[in-house]
Design a protein around this motif. Sequence first.
Motif, PDB file in Angstrom:
ATOM      1  N   THR A  54      51.362  65.889  33.872  1.00 40.57           N
ATOM      2  CA  THR A  54      49.923  65.543  33.674  1.00 40.57           C
ATOM      3  C   THR A  54      49.643  64.978  32.447  1.00 40.57           C
ATOM      4  OG1 THR A  54      49.856  67.466  35.462  1.00 40.57           O
ATOM      5  CG2 THR A  54      47.801  66.600  34.230  1.00 40.57           C
ATOM      6  N   ARG A  55      49.026  63.938  32.437  1.00 38.73           N
ATOM      7  CA  ARG A  55      48.086  63.536  31.259  1.00 38.73           C
ATOM      8  C   ARG A  55      46.786  63.774  31.108  1.00 38.73           C
ATOM      9  NH1 ARG A  55      47.178  56.830  30.252  1.00 38.73           N
ATOM     10  NH2 ARG A  55      46.047  57.310  32.202  1.00 38.73           N
ATOM     11  N   VAL A  56      46.213  64.306  30.026  1.00 40.20           N
ATOM     12  CA  VAL A  56      44.863  64.607  29.876  1.00 40.20           C
ATOM     13  C   VAL A  56      44.182  63.536  29.095  1.00 40.20           C
ATOM     14  CG1 VAL A  56      43.098  66.238  29.037  1.00 40.20           C
ATOM     15  CG2 VAL A  56      45.418  67.138  29.915  1.00 40.20           C
ATOM     16  N   THR A  57      43.215  62.757  29.487  1.00 46.54           N
ATOM     17  CA  THR A  57      42.690  61.664  28.797  1.00 46.54           C
ATOM     18  C   THR A  57      41.172  62.078  28.311  1.00 46.54           C
ATOM     19  OG1 THR A  57      41.717  60.915  31.088  1.00 46.54           O
ATOM     20  CG2 THR A  57      43.631  60.096  30.383  1.00 46.54           C
ATOM     21  N   CYS A  58      40.945  61.834  26.926  1.00 46.42           N
ATOM     22  CA  CYS A  58      39.852  62.177  26.503  1.00 46.42           C
ATOM     23  C   CYS A  58      39.283  61.192  25.353  1.00 46.42           C
ATOM     24  CB  CYS A  58      40.334  63.401  25.472  1.00 46.42           C
ATOM     25  SG  CYS A  58      41.138  64.589  26.020  1.00 46.42           S
ATOM     26  N   ARG A  59      37.997  61.131  25.119  1.00 47.19           N
ATOM     27  CA  ARG A  59      37.306  60.288  24.387  1.00 47.19           C
ATOM     28  C   ARG A  59      36.814  61.112  23.174  1.00 47.19           C
ATOM     29  NH1 ARG A  59      35.473  54.904  24.646  1.00 47.19           N
ATOM     30  NH2 ARG A  59      36.603  54.507  26.468  1.00 47.19           N
ATOM     31  N   ILE A  60      36.656  60.576  21.816  1.00 45.79           N
ATOM     32  CA  ILE A  60      36.039  61.428  20.782  1.00 45.79           C
ATOM     33  C   ILE A  60      35.100  60.098  20.102  1.00 45.79           C
ATOM     34  CG2 ILE A  60      36.629  61.912  18.424  1.00 45.79           C
ATOM     35  CD1 ILE A  60      39.421  62.811  19.375  1.00 45.79           C
ATOM     36  N   HIS A  61      34.019  60.549  19.918  1.00 47.81           N
ATOM     37  CA  HIS A  61      32.755  60.158  19.359  1.00 47.81           C
ATOM     38  C   HIS A  61      32.469  60.647  17.874  1.00 47.81           C
ATOM     39  CE1 HIS A  61      29.504  57.071  19.117  1.00 47.81           C
ATOM     40  NE2 HIS A  61      28.701  58.065  18.662  1.00 47.81           N
ATOM     41  N   ARG A  62      32.539  59.624  16.897  1.00 49.30           N
ATOM     42  CA  ARG A  62      32.307  60.096  15.617  1.00 49.30           C
ATOM     43  C   ARG A  62      30.613  59.779  15.504  1.00 49.30           C
ATOM     44  NH1 ARG A  62      35.817  57.473  11.048  1.00 49.30           N
ATOM     45  NH2 ARG A  62      34.776  55.421  12.312  1.00 49.30           N
ATOM     46  N   CYS A  63      30.060  60.868  14.835  1.00 51.06           N
ATOM     47  CA  CYS A  63      28.561  60.689  14.476  1.00 51.06           C
ATOM     48  C   CYS A  63      28.669  61.050  12.908  1.00 51.06           C
ATOM     49  CB  CYS A  63      27.829  61.960  14.842  1.00 51.06           C
ATOM     50  SG  CYS A  63      27.809  61.731  17.007  1.00 51.06           S
ATOM     51  N   ARG A  64      28.113  60.111  11.953  1.00 53.88           N
ATOM     52  CA  ARG A  64      28.183  60.012  10.744  1.00 53.88           C
ATOM     53  C   ARG A  64      26.874  59.184  10.343  1.00 53.88           C
ATOM     54  NH1 ARG A  64      32.860  55.873   8.929  1.00 53.88           N
ATOM     55  NH2 ARG A  64      32.534  54.006  10.167  1.00 53.88           N
ATOM     56  N   ASP A  65      25.797  59.421  10.915  1.00 54.27           N
ATOM     57  CA  ASP A  65      24.356  58.777  10.504  1.00 54.27           C
ATOM     58  C   ASP A  65      23.762  59.619   9.674  1.00 54.27           C
ATOM     59  OD1 ASP A  65      24.978  56.456  12.023  1.00 54.27           O
ATOM     60  OD2 ASP A  65      24.112  57.419  13.698  1.00 54.27           O
ATOM     61  N   GLY A  66      22.803  59.109   8.739  1.00 57.74           N
ATOM     62  CA  GLY A  66      22.083  59.941   8.054  1.00 57.74           C
ATOM     63  C   GLY A  66      22.694  61.062   7.233  1.00 57.74           C
ATOM     64  N   LEU A  67      22.437  62.198   7.219  1.00 60.55           N
ATOM     65  CA  LEU A  67      22.889  63.298   6.178  1.00 60.55           C
ATOM     66  C   LEU A  67      24.566  63.593   6.958  1.00 60.55           C
ATOM     67  CD1 LEU A  67      20.070  66.114   6.336  1.00 60.55           C
ATOM     68  CD2 LEU A  67      20.642  64.134   4.544  1.00 60.55           C
ATOM     69  N   ASP A  68      24.925  62.923   7.775  1.00 53.16           N
ATOM     70  CA  ASP A  68      26.261  63.275   8.388  1.00 53.16           C
ATOM     71  C   ASP A  68      27.224  62.099   7.908  1.00 53.16           C
ATOM     72  OD1 ASP A  68      25.865  65.535   9.498  1.00 53.16           O
ATOM     73  OD2 ASP A  68      25.062  64.658  11.374  1.00 53.16           O
ATOM     74  N   LYS A  69      26.771  61.583   7.028  1.00 52.97           N
ATOM     75  CA  LYS A  69      27.725  60.265   6.557  1.00 52.97           C
ATOM     76  C   LYS A  69      28.774  60.950   5.773  1.00 52.97           C
ATOM     77  CE  LYS A  69      28.131  55.809   5.735  1.00 52.97           C
ATOM     78  NZ  LYS A  69      28.199  54.622   6.747  1.00 52.97           N
TER      79      LYS A  69
END
Length: 334
Positions: free
Chosen positions: A88-103
């Motif tokens: 079984t394969r588990v498919t995922c997506r990762i989104h990176r948030c680095r705007d503003g103070l999170d740079k």
Amino acid sequence: MTQETHQVVHPQLSADMFNLSTTQSDDELLEEEEETNEAPIVPTDLDTSSHTVRVTRPVPPRDFVLPRALTTEKELLELAFRPSALNTRVTCRIHRCRDGLDKLYPQYHLFIEHLDTGDIHHVMTARKKRKSNTSYYTITGIYRESQTVPEGYVELGKVRSNFLGTTFVIYSHGKNPLKREMATKKKDLPIREELGAVLYDPNILGFKGPRKMTILMHALTRDGKRSEYRPVKESEMLLSKYRDGGARDLLVLHNKSPQWNEETQSFVLNFNGRVTQASVKNFQIVHDNDLDYIVMQFGRVERDSFTMDYKYPMCLLQAFSIALTSFDAKLACE
């Protein structure tokens, strides 16, 4: 949550899927494809009337489907800590948030992705901790009982590196036995579980080619379950065992070496369409005994969007943690 509900939500993660012997469903599937998938090979030096060798093609892995968002903490913990089912394969997506103070201290949101429908469910978030001498990520799980109540959060684990960013250790949320934490909020927690370690070979300015990774994990039991390891001394930890030559009871994985492409003048790996952009962060994890079985793969599809797939014997928290180590800057690796 009843057992029946659990089976509906996580059919691929049921306990029946962890038997290392061939399951009944696999037998039926192989029998259905017997005529097209099997070909007799007759050794020339044997009696062909009594000796026949049959070769079968491997069955393609099934994709894990999360039919709905997680609604209880128990469901979340099952998904986070239980290894993927066999085949079984588990498919995922990762989104990176680095705007503003999170740079400088970005957040990483992990979604379970259904490739056929495009549906995604947010299940984890990782945050890079501020005011730390080394890279330090905390991972939180997310569930929601209903649309009328706020989201629930569960601290799942953390990933911490050495100063050079060449070694990372993955822990569950818990008490550090090497520190005195009796006066902190962790004093009532169990000792943290050690889930894995990632080592990057030093490679100043990249002269040795692409990154080289070694992943250390504890081996699973014979029935495919992950035992809990909560070391209380440094000598009992994964890195110490590996460096002292005690890797016989450990699972040691490496990233697959990319091949040089003369036409593009670059190193390439075949991600079968799951990765679309070149990046030093892209990798595939394999065992040295079977380079064709991709235990995990990770790579960029947009500027701040990445795909992550994993299979047995990894669990979701381990795979997400390993992906986080690839995001981190490494002074001695490139």
